[in-house]
Scaffold this active site. Structure first.
Site, short mmCIF file in Angstrom:
data_model
loop_
_atom_site.label_atom_id
_atom_site.label_comp_id
_atom_site.label_asym_id
_atom_site.label_seq_id
_atom_site.Cartn_x
_atom_site.Cartn_y
_atom_site.Cartn_z
N TYR A 51 -9.30 29.95 -1.08
CA TYR A 51 -8.24 29.49 -0.17
C TYR A 51 -7.39 30.68 0.31
O TYR A 51 -6.60 30.53 1.23
CB TYR A 51 -7.31 28.47 -0.84
CG TYR A 51 -7.95 27.22 -1.38
CD1 TYR A 51 -9.27 26.86 -1.09
CD2 TYR A 51 -7.22 26.35 -2.19
CE1 TYR A 51 -9.83 25.71 -1.61
CE2 TYR A 51 -7.77 25.19 -2.70
CZ TYR A 51 -9.08 24.88 -2.41
OH TYR A 51 -9.62 23.73 -2.93
N LEU A 190 -7.73 11.21 0.26
CA LEU A 190 -7.36 10.29 1.34
C LEU A 190 -8.46 10.22 2.40
O LEU A 190 -8.28 9.57 3.44
CB LEU A 190 -6.04 10.74 1.99
CG LEU A 190 -4.84 10.80 1.04
CD1 LEU A 190 -3.62 11.38 1.74
CD2 LEU A 190 -4.52 9.41 0.48
N ILE A 229 -5.76 14.93 -5.93
CA ILE A 229 -4.96 16.09 -5.52
C ILE A 229 -4.82 16.13 -3.99
O ILE A 229 -5.35 17.01 -3.33
CB ILE A 229 -5.58 17.41 -6.06
CG1 ILE A 229 -7.11 17.45 -5.85
CG2 ILE A 229 -5.25 17.61 -7.52
CD1 ILE A 229 -7.70 18.84 -6.08
N LYS A 231 -3.38 16.94 -0.40
CA LYS A 231 -2.58 18.02 0.17
C LYS A 231 -1.61 17.44 1.18
O LYS A 231 -1.99 16.62 2.02
CB LYS A 231 -3.50 19.04 0.85
CG LYS A 231 -2.76 20.11 1.64
CD LYS A 231 -2.76 19.79 3.13
CE LYS A 231 -1.73 20.61 3.88
NZ LYS A 231 -1.55 20.12 5.26
N SER A 232 -0.37 17.82 1.10
CA SER A 232 0.57 17.56 2.18
C SER A 232 1.61 18.66 2.16
O SER A 232 2.00 19.13 1.09
CB SER A 232 1.26 16.20 2.05
OG SER A 232 2.13 16.05 3.15
P1 A2P Z 1 0.12 16.65 6.09
O1 A2P Z 1 0.05 17.94 5.33
O2 A2P Z 1 0.65 16.83 7.47
O3 A2P Z 1 0.86 15.57 5.32
P2 A2P Z 1 -6.80 16.93 2.10
O4 A2P Z 1 -7.98 16.09 2.47
O5 A2P Z 1 -7.08 18.38 2.10
O6 A2P Z 1 -6.14 16.44 0.84
O7 A2P Z 1 -5.74 16.74 3.29
C1 A2P Z 1 -4.96 15.60 3.38
C2 A2P Z 1 -4.58 15.34 4.83
O8 A2P Z 1 -3.91 14.09 4.87
C3 A2P Z 1 -3.63 16.37 5.39
O9 A2P Z 1 -3.96 16.54 6.74
C4 A2P Z 1 -2.26 15.73 5.24
O10 A2P Z 1 -1.42 16.13 6.31
C5 A2P Z 1 -2.58 14.27 5.32
N1 A2P Z 1 -1.73 13.46 4.46
C6 A2P Z 1 -1.29 13.76 3.22
N2 A2P Z 1 -0.54 12.78 2.72
C7 A2P Z 1 -0.49 11.82 3.67
C8 A2P Z 1 0.15 10.55 3.74
N3 A2P Z 1 0.88 10.09 2.74
N4 A2P Z 1 -0.02 9.83 4.88
C9 A2P Z 1 -0.76 10.31 5.91
N5 A2P Z 1 -1.38 11.49 5.90
C10 A2P Z 1 -1.25 12.24 4.78
#
Ligand code: A2P
Length: 275
Positions: A51, A190, A229, A231-232
């Site tokens: 990363y 997600l 895990i 990501k946000s």
């Molecule tokens: P953001 O960082 O703008 O919240 P990954 O598949 O790598 O875990 O990425 C998760 C993706 O889902 C990111 O683009 C993140 O965007 C988004 N995301 C994370 N939490 C939420 C949430 N509670 N509702 C909607 N989208 C989310």
């Protein structure tokens, strides 16, 4: 501020069941996000050599001011380190960038079967465990056949981190993990893209509980013993993703979420892809 519950690993270490993914944050974003996440109550932080943000993650940890031992830091290494000496070098490079002197869970990022050295890579982590430099042994993107090779060599990993969400619930892999006491950790919990969170079936359950679709999906993971895990880097979404430990999905709701299984393969095949 509520912390996530933990699950005990084979090694004895306790892994929080909900943590922060940090891909694809670059160093400064990672520093800000990790600091904010720790303030929000996150204790498990997941990064990787690949990363290229371990320095930023380390900076975020220092900014938070939280004592090191209250955190569970996980990182992963690339295929050029698939040897006992290589793993030690990877460990030294990651700990230097992160600014820590031990890693809670170190993972082989991809098996790279064409290279044929993933068993050595896991043995390298096990040697660090013996020395107390890591607290648990991890693999990532390993299929049951890869894990079986590792088990045949006498090591059972504590954790296998794989792509897993309701559209690809990875039933067979989970059964294999459970049989061996390996904890399953879900990356992209997600789902890739936003499609899963827009599913009417998820929305209906979310509405019934007064929760968001993401909270329902994350609850689906942890209620079944999976570690997630997401990501946000958004303050509100970071908080909502951790706020899933005060409601419960019914058996019927869990079953309805399984209807979303599309039989979709992983976005990449770990027999073919890896770094
Ligand atoms: P953001 O960082 O703008 O919240 P990954 O598949 O790598 O875990 O990425 C998760 C993706 O889902 C990111 O683009 C993140 O965007 C988004 N995301 C994370 N939490 C939420 C949430 N509670 N509702 C909607 N989208 C989310």
């Amino acid at each position: 501020m509520a912390l996530a519950p933990t699950v005990q690993l084979r090694s004895g270490a306790r892994l929080p069941v909900l943590g922060l993914g940090t891909w694809p944050l670059h160093d400064e974003e990672a520093a800000e996000t990790v600091d904010l996440a720790i303030e929000t109550g996150y204790r498990l932080i997941d990064t990787a050599e690949n990363y290229r943000n371990e320095k930023g993650v380390g900076e975020g940890i220092r900014r938070s001011g939280l004592p090191r031992e209250e955190l569970f830091i996980t990182t992963k290494f690339n295929r050029e380190h698939h040897s006992t000496d290589g793993v030690r070098r990877a460990f030294e490079e990651s700990t230097k960038l992160l600014g820590v002197d031990y890693i809670d869970l170190l993972l082989v990022h991809w098996p790279n079967p064409a290279q044929g050295r993933y068993v050595e890579a896991v043995q390298g982590i096990a040697a660090l465990l013996e020395e107390g430099l890591v607290r648990a042994v991890g693999t990532s993107n390993f299929k049951p056949t890869h894990l079986q090779d590792v088990i045949d060599a006498g090591i059972v990993p504590d954790v296998n981190q794989i792509q897993l969400d309701p559209q690809r619930p990875r039933i067979e892999e989970r059964a294999f993990h459970n049989e061996h006491g390996i904890v399953t950790e879900s990356w992209s919990p997600l789902g890739p893209g936003s499609g899963l969170l827009d599913e009417p079936g998820v929305a209906a359950i979310a509405e019934a509980h007064g929760r968001t679709a993401a909270q329902v999906v994350l609850r689906w993971h942890v209620q079944q013993g999976l570690v997630a895990i997401p990501k946000s880097s958004n303050r509100e979404r970071l908080a909502q993703n951790l706020d899933i430990f005060d409601f419960e999905l019914s058996g019927a709701e869990l079953a309805n979420i399984y209807l979303l299984d599309t039989g979709a393969a992983d976005i990449v095949d770990s027999d073919e892809f890896g770094h």
